[in-house]
Design a protein around this motif. Structure first.
Motif, mmCIF file in Angstrom:
data_model
loop_
_atom_site.group_PDB
_atom_site.id
_atom_site.type_symbol
_atom_site.label_atom_id
_atom_site.label_comp_id
_atom_site.label_asym_id
_atom_site.label_seq_id
_atom_site.Cartn_x
_atom_site.Cartn_y
_atom_site.Cartn_z
ATOM 1 N N ALA A 1 0.826 -1.205 0.000
ATOM 2 C CA ALA A 1 0.000 0.000 0.000
ATOM 3 C C ALA A 1 0.863 1.259 0.000
ATOM 4 N N LEU A 2 1.910 1.281 0.826
ATOM 5 C CA LEU A 2 2.785 2.457 0.880
ATOM 6 C C LEU A 2 3.537 2.644 -0.434
ATOM 7 N N ASP A 3 4.006 1.546 -1.011
ATOM 8 C CA ASP A 3 4.741 1.631 -2.272
ATOM 9 C C ASP A 3 3.856 2.224 -3.369
ATOM 10 N N GLN A 4 2.627 1.753 -3.461
ATOM 11 C CA GLN A 4 1.723 2.279 -4.480
ATOM 12 C C GLN A 4 1.321 3.723 -4.183
ATOM 13 N N PHE A 5 1.183 4.047 -2.902
ATOM 14 C CA PHE A 5 0.832 5.424 -2.537
ATOM 15 C C PHE A 5 1.951 6.384 -2.916
ATOM 16 N N PHE A 6 3.202 6.020 -2.620
ATOM 17 C CA PHE A 6 4.335 6.881 -2.967
ATOM 18 C C PHE A 6 4.455 7.038 -4.485
ATOM 19 N N GLU A 7 4.280 5.930 -5.210
ATOM 20 C CA GLU A 7 4.376 5.999 -6.664
ATOM 21 C C GLU A 7 3.227 6.813 -7.259
ATOM 22 N N TYR A 8 2.060 6.722 -6.632
ATOM 23 C CA TYR A 8 0.922 7.523 -7.115
ATOM 24 C C TYR A 8 1.223 9.011 -6.959
ATOM 25 N N LEU A 9 1.774 9.418 -5.803
ATOM 26 C CA LEU A 9 2.103 10.822 -5.592
ATOM 27 C C LEU A 9 3.142 11.293 -6.605
ATOM 28 N N ARG A 10 4.151 10.472 -6.866
ATOM 29 C CA ARG A 10 5.177 10.844 -7.838
ATOM 30 C C ARG A 10 4.592 10.917 -9.246
ATOM 31 N N SER A 11 3.618 10.039 -9.533
ATOM 32 C CA SER A 11 3.027 10.032 -10.877
ATOM 33 C C SER A 11 2.229 11.305 -11.144
ATOM 34 N N ARG A 12 1.688 11.924 -10.081
ATOM 35 C CA ARG A 12 0.937 13.167 -10.277
ATOM 36 C C ARG A 12 1.857 14.324 -10.640
ATOM 37 N N VAL A 13 3.160 14.155 -10.400
ATOM 38 C CA VAL A 13 4.128 15.199 -10.699
ATOM 39 C C VAL A 13 4.939 14.863 -11.946
ATOM 40 N N SER A 14 5.323 13.603 -12.080
ATOM 41 C CA SER A 14 6.273 13.216 -13.137
ATOM 42 C C SER A 14 5.615 12.567 -14.352
ATOM 43 N N CYS A 15 4.346 12.212 -14.270
ATOM 44 C CA CYS A 15 3.700 11.487 -15.360
ATOM 45 C C CYS A 15 2.544 12.295 -15.950
ATOM 46 N N ASP A 16 2.017 11.810 -17.040
ATOM 47 C CA ASP A 16 0.833 12.394 -17.664
ATOM 48 C C ASP A 16 -0.378 12.087 -16.795
ATOM 49 N N THR A 17 -0.966 13.109 -16.185
ATOM 50 C CA THR A 17 -2.070 12.897 -15.250
ATOM 51 C C THR A 17 -3.363 12.442 -15.927
ATOM 52 N N SER A 18 -3.419 12.554 -17.258
ATOM 53 C CA SER A 18 -4.623 12.097 -17.957
ATOM 54 C C SER A 18 -4.675 10.574 -18.064
ATOM 55 N N VAL A 19 -3.528 9.922 -17.821
ATOM 56 C CA VAL A 19 -3.475 8.454 -17.886
ATOM 57 C C VAL A 19 -3.729 7.905 -16.481
ATOM 58 N N PRO A 20 -4.775 7.127 -16.289
ATOM 59 C CA PRO A 20 -5.077 6.600 -14.941
ATOM 60 C C PRO A 20 -4.032 5.581 -14.504
#
Length: 292
Positions: free
Chosen positions: A91-110
């Motif tokens: 859960a923590l690993d996915q939560f951290f990656e989710y936060l990073r994805s909102r900054v480093s990735c295309d937010t339109s891709v779920p």
């Protein structure tokens, strides 16, 4: 490794054994004992901090804080430890990656695509190109956090009971002298509670020691991992072939944990004695009678 270990197949007896026990994989096995000690050294104070915060929250006059403290304690204590140890790192690993994805990735891709959790390469933790020690450190970080959350809930329950065990008359006397609630907690409640909390925290420390083999389930190369790897039978395809020696490796682990328990009991006995001296508790009364 010794110089005569260059050709293990030409060795016999104690010479072969000395080379076998000083091989690179065995050095990693010995280092894994340090991994366990490091886990204990870091997890114990962090879990105690979580427990202290949970106990204070459970006693708070602010309803949301009180609900949070009691819910945290009840939820974690009500779930089997193995389930929580498996759930928290994921859960923590996915939560951290989710936060990073909102900054480093295309937010339109779920990030949730069906049953899969997928983030771009820039958001992954750790990065695939990172050195091996970064991957190991990240795994240890998640393991420590999982252990701290679980044992912090148990510590919160112990500390909450210890706070309630402090005689109410002492708190009322402090309030009568004009102390604020914060001053009463800092000067009376917290110093007094430790004599009541130490027996429960001592048991919790022993349980934490016994729980460290669960590191193996979290993917950390601990002593259980290396005992299984090194002790299993090795054919002639390996440098040091041998039959199934897992019994001896796990016997060494058994001796290690017994030694840890013995040392801990001696230290905790002295701590309990020191904290009980002069206190109006059963342990304090026993010490006064012994001194008389």
């Amino acid at each position: 490794m010794f110089e005569y270990c260059a050709d293990p197949k030409s060795l016999e007896g104690l010479t072969w054994l000395s080379c076998y026990l000083t091989s690179g994989t065995h050095m990693m096995f010995y280092a894994s004992f340090g991994t366990v000690l490091f886990l204990l050294a870091v997890t114990a104070p962090v879990a105690l901090l979580f427990g202290f915060g949970g106990a204070l929250a459970a006693r708070s006059h602010i309803a949301p804080l009180r609900w949070f403290g009691k819910t945290y304690t009840a939820m974690v204590r009500g779930v089997p430890d193995v389930i929580f140890f498996m759930f928290v790192p994921i859960a923590l690993d996915q939560f951290f990656e989710y936060l990073r994805s909102r900054v480093s990735c295309d937010t339109s891709v779920p990030v949730r695509q069906g049953n899969d959790f997928i983030v771009c390469e820039a958001a992954k933790l750790p990065r695939a190109a990172s050195p091996e020690w970064v991957h190991d450190s990240y795994g240890m970080f998640l393991a420590i956090l999982a252990f701290s959350i679980v044992f912090g809930a148990f510590a919160a329950n112990v500390l909450y009971g210890a706070m309630n065990a402090v005689p109410r008359s002492q708190l009322e006397t402090a309030e009568a002298y004009g102390m604020s609630r914060r001053q009463v907690n800092r000067r009376v409640l917290i110093p007094q509670m430790w004599s009541y909390a130490v027996p429960g925290l001592s048991n919790l420390w022993m349980i934490l020691i016994k729980a460290t083999p669960l590191l193996f389930l979290l993917g950390v190369e601990d002593i259980v991992y290396w005992a299984r790897e090194l002790g299993g039978s090795k054919t002639s395809a390996f440098t040091y072939p041998h039959p199934d020696w897992r019994l001896y490796y796990f016997l060494a682990i058994l001796v290690f944990y017994l030694f840890m328990t013995w040392i801990s009991e001696r230290i905790l006995r002295r701590v309990r004695r020191r904290l009980s001296l002069g206190q109006s508790t059963m342990a304090g009364e026993a010490l006064r009678k012994a001194a008389a």
